[in-house]
Design a protein around this motif. Sequence first.
Motif, PDB file in Angstrom:
ATOM      1  N   LEU A  63      45.737  17.427 -37.461  1.00  6.09           N
ATOM      2  CA  LEU A  63      45.206  16.413 -36.549  1.00  6.09           C
ATOM      3  C   LEU A  63      44.325  17.057 -35.473  1.00  6.09           C
ATOM      4  O   LEU A  63      44.751  17.989 -34.791  1.00  6.09           O
ATOM      5  CB  LEU A  63      46.374  15.682 -35.863  1.00  6.09           C
ATOM      6  CG  LEU A  63      45.971  14.721 -34.760  1.00  6.09           C
ATOM      7  CD1 LEU A  63      45.608  13.362 -35.328  1.00  6.09           C
ATOM      8  CD2 LEU A  63      47.084  14.583 -33.727  1.00  6.09           C
ATOM      9  N   THR A  64      43.095  16.564 -35.351  1.00  9.70           N
ATOM     10  CA  THR A  64      42.237  17.042 -34.261  1.00  9.70           C
ATOM     11  C   THR A  64      42.457  16.111 -33.078  1.00  9.70           C
ATOM     12  O   THR A  64      41.945  14.987 -33.055  1.00  9.70           O
ATOM     13  CB  THR A  64      40.757  17.058 -34.692  1.00  9.70           C
ATOM     14  OG1 THR A  64      40.647  17.887 -35.856  1.00  9.70           O
ATOM     15  CG2 THR A  64      39.867  17.627 -33.597  1.00  9.70           C
ATOM     16  N   ALA A  65      43.231  16.585 -32.106  1.00  2.92           N
ATOM     17  CA  ALA A  65      43.585  15.737 -30.957  1.00  2.92           C
ATOM     18  C   ALA A  65      42.437  15.657 -29.967  1.00  2.92           C
ATOM     19  O   ALA A  65      42.228  14.626 -29.316  1.00  2.92           O
ATOM     20  CB  ALA A  65      44.837  16.280 -30.282  1.00  2.92           C
TER      21      ALA A  65
ATOM     22  N   GLY B  49      37.832   8.539 -27.433  1.00  6.22           N
ATOM     23  CA  GLY B  49      38.332   7.843 -28.619  1.00  6.22           C
ATOM     24  C   GLY B  49      38.447   8.857 -29.730  1.00  6.22           C
ATOM     25  O   GLY B  49      37.517   9.652 -29.946  1.00  6.22           O
ATOM     26  N   GLN B  50      39.589   8.928 -30.358  1.00  2.39           N
ATOM     27  CA  GLN B  50      39.823   9.866 -31.457  1.00  2.39           C
ATOM     28  C   GLN B  50      39.405  11.292 -31.098  1.00  2.39           C
ATOM     29  O   GLN B  50      38.750  11.977 -31.878  1.00  2.39           O
ATOM     30  CB  GLN B  50      39.101   9.387 -32.703  1.00  2.39           C
ATOM     31  CG  GLN B  50      39.631   8.030 -33.142  1.00  2.39           C
ATOM     32  CD  GLN B  50      39.029   7.533 -34.445  1.00  2.39           C
ATOM     33  OE1 GLN B  50      37.943   7.924 -34.817  1.00  2.39           O
ATOM     34  NE2 GLN B  50      39.751   6.666 -35.117  1.00  2.39           N
ATOM     35  N   GLY B  51      39.729  11.694 -29.908  1.00  3.24           N
ATOM     36  CA  GLY B  51      39.522  13.081 -29.492  1.00  3.24           C
ATOM     37  C   GLY B  51      38.194  13.379 -28.829  1.00  3.24           C
ATOM     38  O   GLY B  51      38.040  14.367 -28.118  1.00  3.24           O
TER      39      GLY B  51
ATOM     40  N   ALA C 218      36.545   0.509 -29.483  1.00  2.00           N
ATOM     41  CA  ALA C 218      37.614   1.520 -29.520  1.00  2.00           C
ATOM     42  C   ALA C 218      38.943   0.902 -29.095  1.00  2.00           C
ATOM     43  O   ALA C 218      39.992   1.205 -29.657  1.00  2.00           O
ATOM     44  CB  ALA C 218      37.260   2.688 -28.603  1.00  2.00           C
TER      45      ALA C 218
ATOM     46  N   ARG D 112      43.585  21.341 -32.097  1.00  2.00           N
ATOM     47  CA  ARG D 112      44.177  20.738 -33.306  1.00  2.00           C
ATOM     48  C   ARG D 112      45.678  20.911 -33.277  1.00  2.00           C
ATOM     49  O   ARG D 112      46.188  21.930 -32.797  1.00  2.00           O
ATOM     50  CB  ARG D 112      43.631  21.432 -34.564  1.00  2.00           C
ATOM     51  CG  ARG D 112      42.137  21.283 -34.747  1.00  2.00           C
ATOM     52  CD  ARG D 112      41.632  21.882 -36.058  1.00  2.00           C
ATOM     53  NE  ARG D 112      40.185  22.078 -35.997  1.00  2.00           N
ATOM     54  CZ  ARG D 112      39.579  23.196 -35.579  1.00  2.00           C
ATOM     55  NH1 ARG D 112      40.317  24.252 -35.236  1.00  2.00           N
ATOM     56  NH2 ARG D 112      38.274  23.278 -35.509  1.00  2.00           N
TER      57      ARG D 112
ATOM     58  N   ALA E  45      44.124   8.874 -27.807  1.00  2.00           N
ATOM     59  CA  ALA E  45      42.707   9.262 -27.828  1.00  2.00           C
ATOM     60  C   ALA E  45      42.496  10.738 -27.488  1.00  2.00           C
ATOM     61  O   ALA E  45      41.429  11.301 -27.748  1.00  2.00           O
ATOM     62  CB  ALA E  45      41.914   8.394 -26.860  1.00  2.00           C
TER      63      ALA E  45
END
Length: 338
Positions: free
Chosen positions: A46-48, A254-256, A276, A42, A70
């Motif tokens: 934001l959770t990377a 995608g999104q981590g 995505a 994180r 992503a």
Amino acid sequence: MDVEKSDRAARTRAVQALAGLPCEPGIPKPDPILVADNVVRRFGGLTAVDVKHVEVQRGSITALIGPNGAGKTTFFNLLTGFDAPDEGSWTFNGRSLSGVSAHKVARAGMVRTFQLTKALSKLRVIDNMRLGATGQRGETFWRALLPGTWKQQEAEITARAEDLLTRFKLIAKRDDFAGSLSGGQRKLLEMARALMVQPEMVMLDEPMAGVNPALTQSLLGHVKQLREDGMTVLFVEHDMDMVHDISDWIIVMGQGGVIAEGTPDKVMADPRVIDAYLGAHHDGAVKTVGGEEVDAGDLEESGGVTLIGAVDELSLDDPSGSATSPVSGGDDFKRGPA
Ligand SMILES: Nc1ncnc2c1ncn2[C@@H]1O[C@H](COP(=O)(O)OP(=O)(O)OP(=O)(O)O)[C@@H](O)[C@H]1O
């Protein structure tokens, strides 16, 4: 066996090992060299990265793709000890490498290159190569006290560096400053330098970025050669032509998280992947293919493989709900030379 044949044999081995595996995120592989579990990073709120489970098959060329942001580079940084996770663990060759520093990770046999090359511009090419051998036996304190052994090791390192420079067609630049090399030559130097530690796994962060078309084929050949030499390759890349051309397997972030995995054809036609990248379910997504504006839904219905490579430009509705705004996805569909 000629080069083309041995490349084909290496590819066939990798493809056969992965054949028939269900294309599901986190699917176990028959012989994984790298296994990661519940890796979370994180940055403030934001959770990377939030990867539940992922495995990389030994001897394969695996691509790690996904839209900008992503979490690919952050995940690379974590696995290679250049960043520390908030949670999670991973093993390399069955040995835990979570929390292990970058130079120890390299000594364990896993090396990486960077999106922006790290060649030291004020050092000569050969010295950059020698530095790549950091952490070799000769550098330990006790051995340093034995000058004979140290000198022998130095000579071995130089010989290996010269062999690699020859292989990467940089030997003529041996005594030039790295700063005088072109972008593509720097990429080659970085890959050559990574091999100085004789790794089992090479992680390449955007090997094609900034490489001029004349060097593209040469770089592709070098990546394939790594697999042929028995190494495992995991690479992040936005150039879909390259991804499709050389990958045995593709992992999509995608999104981590990992949102899809599979063989190139299957992944590139997977609606989750198209979604995505293209935001196919976002109302008002607009993109152009061959200069023509098309509807996102049409792309999804058409399957993905040719379309992903053919997208010139992508715009999505601004998440705030205001006017359509360009997103950095243009990069995601960068084409290699025709
Ligand atoms: N040091 C940092 N501090 C704060 N946020 C960061 C940091 N590094 C990365 N991020 C954020 O984490 C998310 C993942 O970034 P990352 O660079 O890993 O994505 P990526 O998939 O590699 O993207 P790209 O393809 O553009 O290189 C992004 O939202 C990014 O802004």
